[in-house]
Design a protein around this motif. Structure first.
Motif, PDB file in Angstrom:
ATOM      1  N   MET A   1      -3.997   1.827   8.362  1.00 46.91           N
ATOM      2  CA  MET A   1      -5.066   2.575   7.731  1.00 46.91           C
ATOM      3  C   MET A   1      -5.206   2.163   6.284  1.00 46.91           C
ATOM      4  O   MET A   1      -4.231   1.900   5.635  1.00 46.91           O
ATOM      5  CB  MET A   1      -4.764   4.071   7.791  1.00 46.91           C
ATOM      6  CG  MET A   1      -4.588   4.611   9.187  1.00 46.91           C
ATOM      7  SD  MET A   1      -4.203   6.359   9.156  1.00 46.91           S
ATOM      8  CE  MET A   1      -3.790   6.590  10.855  1.00 46.91           C
ATOM      9  N   THR A  27      -5.143  12.661  10.104  1.00 47.01           N
ATOM     10  CA  THR A  27      -4.282  11.581   9.636  1.00 47.01           C
ATOM     11  C   THR A  27      -4.760  11.081   8.288  1.00 47.01           C
ATOM     12  O   THR A  27      -5.898  10.691   8.142  1.00 47.01           O
ATOM     13  CB  THR A  27      -4.279  10.414  10.630  1.00 47.01           C
ATOM     14  OG1 THR A  27      -3.848  10.905  11.895  1.00 47.01           O
ATOM     15  CG2 THR A  27      -3.325   9.325  10.170  1.00 47.01           C
ATOM     16  N   THR A  29      -4.044   8.387   5.250  1.00 46.93           N
ATOM     17  CA  THR A  29      -3.311   7.170   4.953  1.00 46.93           C
ATOM     18  C   THR A  29      -2.965   7.094   3.484  1.00 46.93           C
ATOM     19  O   THR A  29      -3.783   7.364   2.625  1.00 46.93           O
ATOM     20  CB  THR A  29      -4.131   5.935   5.330  1.00 46.93           C
ATOM     21  OG1 THR A  29      -5.318   5.934   4.568  1.00 46.93           O
ATOM     22  CG2 THR A  29      -4.453   5.931   6.796  1.00 46.93           C
ATOM     23  N   CYS A 247       1.522   4.068  10.928  1.00 51.62           N
ATOM     24  CA  CYS A 247       0.072   3.907  11.001  1.00 51.62           C
ATOM     25  C   CYS A 247      -0.343   3.614  12.437  1.00 51.62           C
ATOM     26  O   CYS A 247       0.419   3.039  13.219  1.00 51.62           O
ATOM     27  CB  CYS A 247      -0.389   2.780  10.080  1.00 51.62           C
ATOM     28  SG  CYS A 247      -0.054   3.078   8.324  1.00 51.62           S
ATOM     29  N   CYS A 255       1.961   5.659   7.116  1.00 55.84           N
ATOM     30  CA  CYS A 255       0.804   6.427   6.648  1.00 55.84           C
ATOM     31  C   CYS A 255       1.193   7.895   6.585  1.00 55.84           C
ATOM     32  O   CYS A 255       1.985   8.368   7.400  1.00 55.84           O
ATOM     33  CB  CYS A 255      -0.373   6.264   7.603  1.00 55.84           C
ATOM     34  SG  CYS A 255      -1.084   4.601   7.653  1.00 55.84           S
ATOM     35  N   ASP A 410      -6.924   1.807  10.110  1.00 57.69           N
ATOM     36  CA  ASP A 410      -5.534   1.539   9.763  1.00 57.69           C
ATOM     37  C   ASP A 410      -5.388   0.291   8.931  1.00 57.69           C
ATOM     38  O   ASP A 410      -6.126  -0.666   9.101  1.00 57.69           O
ATOM     39  CB  ASP A 410      -4.677   1.383  11.015  1.00 57.69           C
ATOM     40  CG  ASP A 410      -4.400   2.739  11.612  1.00 57.69           C
ATOM     41  OD1 ASP A 410      -4.226   2.780  12.819  1.00 57.69           O
ATOM     42  OD2 ASP A 410      -4.386   3.715  10.872  1.00 57.69           O
TER      43      ASP A 410
END
Length: 411
Positions: A1, A27, A29, A247, A255, A410
């Motif tokens: 990411m 999520t 990063t 990631c 991440c 990603d």
């Protein structure tokens, strides 16, 4: 990411059994980090006094089932701790201890039981065993597979069931969900599930099924995370912001993630820690002490953090919490569900806000005792830590629906 990109997921809707739902995860990063930097980024382990707790218990002897997208056991942090498992996404055939292209289940396993090997992620219960149960891809929540997966997990020795996923609470599926959860409880297991990331009170399954320990998320300040779903079914909360993991497209990189998925994994790992220290306790007793020792600032239960934020150190280091009746589920009793059991509602009196002395850096109270619910002071701004030294303020309040959500790519 790519750095500073966030994936937010929308609750999926489905009809007549063709359900698609988002995993209970957002999520985020962070800049690509070297492996030896991971432990320093796991702020919640310090706040929860993990190093001290590991001198008492490490999760050894407890199997935690990760009902998710599979688990990649080839990672250094997971080698030797992942069982073969089962892939119900393909009808129950095939191992899932070496496959997880979505990385969601893998990251839950890391958060629960990562060893920290090669400078990687260390879990809250680093010696727990992971039983991977694949029930679909990251954005496809297959209910039939999940029911089968939960039953398989408890039949194969899992004492803690981690479901960092969820789907819409549709009435036509309620009876089947209750059968599945009842089966797990009768087998002596604990079922933890994420409440969801819509910042709404909309219930989801399995989190809203009676007996399931629905988990909300708190941020780095111990306040309710802005995305965390709420409701009367919420049982506990746990850290769910800035949680390191692998990631999605490049598992060699790390991440930062956020969501009630991560919070659920930390709650599950906390249960494994307590259970490994008290292997003779029943699931009811483990849950009872978790509820009794959870940290909170206001009335209990709260629709935002339930009985409070998990504090296993209170049990392991301070000896707090009365395990009580081994045959009475405290959550069902408090909800008025069950065979006439007397409600065992922990900590029913309001608690005053902690003083500055017990909320310092590295103190467990930094997370648990400052979990102020929105109706007890409002949603505060939360902070995302970017890199080893820079702290960047990222978001404040999000207004209603229609908020821009960015998909991540990603690194």
């Amino acid at each position: 990411m790519s750095p500073f990109t966030r994936v937010a997921r929308r609750r999926a809707a489905a009809l007549l059994g063709a359900l698609t739902a988002a995993a209970a995860t957002l999520t985020v990063t962070a800049p690509a980090a070297t492996a030896d930097d991971m432990r320093s980024r796991e702020w919640y382990l310090d706040a929860m006094k993990a190093d001290q707790m590991w001198k008492v218990a490490t999760g050894k002897g407890i199997t935690v089932a990760v009902i998710d997208t599979g688990v990649d056991s080839t990672l250094p942090e997971l080698r030797g701790k992942v069982l073969p498992g089962r892939n119900f996404d393909t009808g129950g055939a095939g191992r899932v201890d070496d496959e997880d292209t979505d990385r969601h289940g893998t990251n839950m396993a890391l958060t629960i039981a990562g060893s920290g090997a090669d400078g990687g992620v260390k879990g809250i219960a680093p010696d727990a065993t992971i039983l991977p149960v694949k029930t679909g891809a990251n954005w496809n929540f297959d209910w039939t597979a999940t029911h089968k997966g939960i039953k398989y997990a408890v039949d194969n020795g899992a004492r803690v069931i981690n479901v960092s996923r969820g789907g819409p609470a549709l009435k036509e599926y309620t009876a089947e969900w209750r059968k599945t959860v009842d089966y797990a409880l009768k087998k002596g297991a604990l079922v933890f599930a994420g409440s969801g990331n819509d910042r709404s009170g909309s219930p989801s399954y399995p989190a809203s099924i009676p007996g399931v320990v629905a988990v909300g998320a708190v941020d780095t300040k111990g306040s309710v995370a802005t995305f965390s779903n709420y409701g009367p079914h919420l049982a506990l909360a746990a850290p769910g912001v800035e949680i390191p993991g692998r990631c999605t497209k490049d598992k060699t990189k790390f991440c930062a993630g956020e969501g009630t998925s991560q919070a659920t994994a930390i709650a599950s790992g906390s249960a494994a820690l307590i259970w490994s220290a008290h292997p003779d306790w029943t699931a009811n007793q483990v849950l009872r002490v978790m509820m009794e020792t959870a940290g909170h600032n206001g009335p209990v239960p709260s629709k935002y953090i339930g009985y409070g934020t998990v504090r296993p150190a209170q049990v392991l280091l301070e000896g707090k919490g009365d395990p009580g009746d081994p045959n009475v589920n405290p959550l069902l009793a408090a909800q008025g569900v069950g065979a006439g059991a007397t409600p065992a509602t922990p900590k029913t009196t309001p608690k005053t806000s902690p003083s500055p002395e017990n909320t310092g850096a590295g103190d467990e109270g930094q997370v648990a005792d400052r979990a102020a619910a929105p109706d007890e002071g409002g949603f505060p701004l939360w902070v995302i830590v970017a890199g080893a030294v820079a702290v960047v303020a990222v978001i404040g309040f999000v207004v209603l629906a229609g908020v821009r959500r960015r998909a991540s790519t990603d690194a």
